[in-house]
Design an enzyme around this catalytic site. Structure first.
Site, PDB file in Angstrom:
ATOM      1  N   LYS A 200      -0.172  -8.752  23.691  1.00 37.51           N
ATOM      2  CA  LYS A 200      -0.847 -10.057  23.812  1.00 37.51           C
ATOM      3  C   LYS A 200      -1.842 -10.287  22.683  1.00 37.51           C
ATOM      4  O   LYS A 200      -2.086 -11.435  22.284  1.00 37.51           O
ATOM      5  CB  LYS A 200      -1.524 -10.186  25.173  1.00 37.51           C
ATOM      6  CG  LYS A 200      -2.604  -9.149  25.473  1.00 37.51           C
ATOM      7  CD  LYS A 200      -3.998  -9.607  25.112  1.00 37.51           C
ATOM      8  CE  LYS A 200      -4.999  -8.490  25.332  1.00 37.51           C
ATOM      9  NZ  LYS A 200      -6.389  -8.899  25.088  1.00 37.51           N
ATOM     10  N   THR A 257      -6.324 -14.450  26.599  1.00 37.55           N
ATOM     11  CA  THR A 257      -6.611 -14.076  25.210  1.00 37.55           C
ATOM     12  C   THR A 257      -6.209 -15.172  24.228  1.00 37.55           C
ATOM     13  O   THR A 257      -6.878 -15.386  23.215  1.00 37.55           O
ATOM     14  CB  THR A 257      -5.893 -12.759  24.862  1.00 37.55           C
ATOM     15  OG1 THR A 257      -6.260 -11.767  25.821  1.00 37.55           O
ATOM     16  CG2 THR A 257      -6.274 -12.262  23.482  1.00 37.55           C
TER      17      THR A 257
END
Length: 340
Positions: A200, A257
């Protein structure tokens, strides 16, 4: 597990790393009733925490609980700790842990907060811990999820995944970090939990690049969705449970994120998207963006297992080969069409 390792919250816990996430996690542990010692590489940071209960370099404005102290002596921090929490940059883990392993008790649980893949070896952080500390895999717990440190430090509600192959040990750590604002869920899929956290960061770099290029929500939604798809492909090839990527350690962490301006990886990507060099972006952000180095290791890991990861490939080209982000985007969009 022995009775000795089955302690309830309230014992001595070491957090190795005084960055933003290590400091925020120390607060969580303290609020859950543990006595916490933070290890800082810099004595000045440790002294400030001891004297003022704050870590202004990383989380300005946060007042740490009274049951948090700090030291620059790793042996002092680790000795007697039933939980040893590792919160250092992923590429420094092996070297640091080689120095610290002798201080870790025979029944202590090692908790990894790190989200990266080691350069050169392409090993996940739990694998590096097992190899370097000489411990069994069921003594290593991985914590990962949508856990932006400033929000958790402020007491905003958040959830996370506590993954371990030993269900009892995962439950112990779960109990040790449960607070009114921090809700952990146990999971037996260490591989998927770690990969979700590592990949990620790379996708968030791409998201930041797209943001700086003023690309719209269609583009950003595509990056998140296809980024999740390539994460899951790699995970399945390595033996992860595909369902993990639909949960907090997969989609949850990826969305948090990518979309938050608090994310250092997204912010780093924005600098790259504005045409800055890797060095300029590093100087501007002044914190570790794990995805910058991990994209190399993840690319190598994917190639070794015959997994296509086109977003990761293009991020690596932008970060390490100096490719213009617009050229990388064109390369992504010109790939051969196929079924989803």
């Amino acid at each position: 597990m022995s009775e000795r390792s089955g302690r309830a919250p309230g014992g001595h816990v070491a957090v190795l790393g005084a960055g933003s996430w290590g400091t925020a996690f120390a607060k969580v542990l303290a609020d859950a009733g543990n006595e916490v010692t933070i290890w800082s590489r810099r004595e000045q940071v440790a002294a400030t925490i001891r004297a003022t209960g704050t870590n202004p370099d990383y989380l300005p404005g946060l007042r740490l609980p009274a049951n948090v102290t700090a030291t620059a002596d790793a042996g002092k921090a680790i000795s007697g700790a039933w939980l040893v929490v590792l919160a250092v940059p992923s590429q420094t883990l092996r070297g640091n842990l080689a120095e610290w392993a002798s201080f870790v008790g025979p029944d202590a649980t090692l908790v990894s907060l790190m989200k990266g893949i080691e350069l050169g070896t392409t090993k996940r952080m739990s694998q590096v811990i097992v190899e370097t500390a000489g411990v069994a895999a069921d003594r290593v717990v991985v914590v990962s999820g949508p856990n932006l440190a400033p929000e958790i430090a402020a007491g905003q509600p958040a959830a996370t995944v506590v993954a371990c192959t030993d269900t009892d040990r995962a439950t112990l750590v779960q109990n040790a970090v449960t607070t009114s604002y921090f809700r952990p869920y146990t999971n037996g899929d260490v591989i998927g939990t770690e990969l979700g956290g590592a990949v990620k960061n790379v996708i968030a770099l791409a998201y930041g690049i797209a943001t700086a290029m003023r690309l719209g929500d269609n583009t950003k939604a595509t990056l998140i969705t296809r980024g999740l798809a390539e994460t899951a492909r790699l995970g399945v090839a390595l033996g992860a449970d595909p369902l993990t990527f639909a949960g907090l350690a997969g989609l949850g962490d990826l969305v948090g994120t990518c979309t938050s301006p608090l994310s250092r990886n997204r912010t780093f990507g924005e600098h790259l998207g504005r045409g800055e060099s890797l060095e300029q972006a590093q100087a501007a952000t002044r914190q570790t963006a794990e995805g910058v180095k991990s994209c190399l290791a993840i690319r190598d890991l994917a190639r070794a297992h015959g997994v296509e990861m086109p977003i990761t490939e293009q991020v690596e080209r932008v970060c390490h080969e100096g490719v213009d982000p617009r050229v990388a985007l064109t390369a992504l969009m010109s790939r051969t069409t196929k079924p989803e």
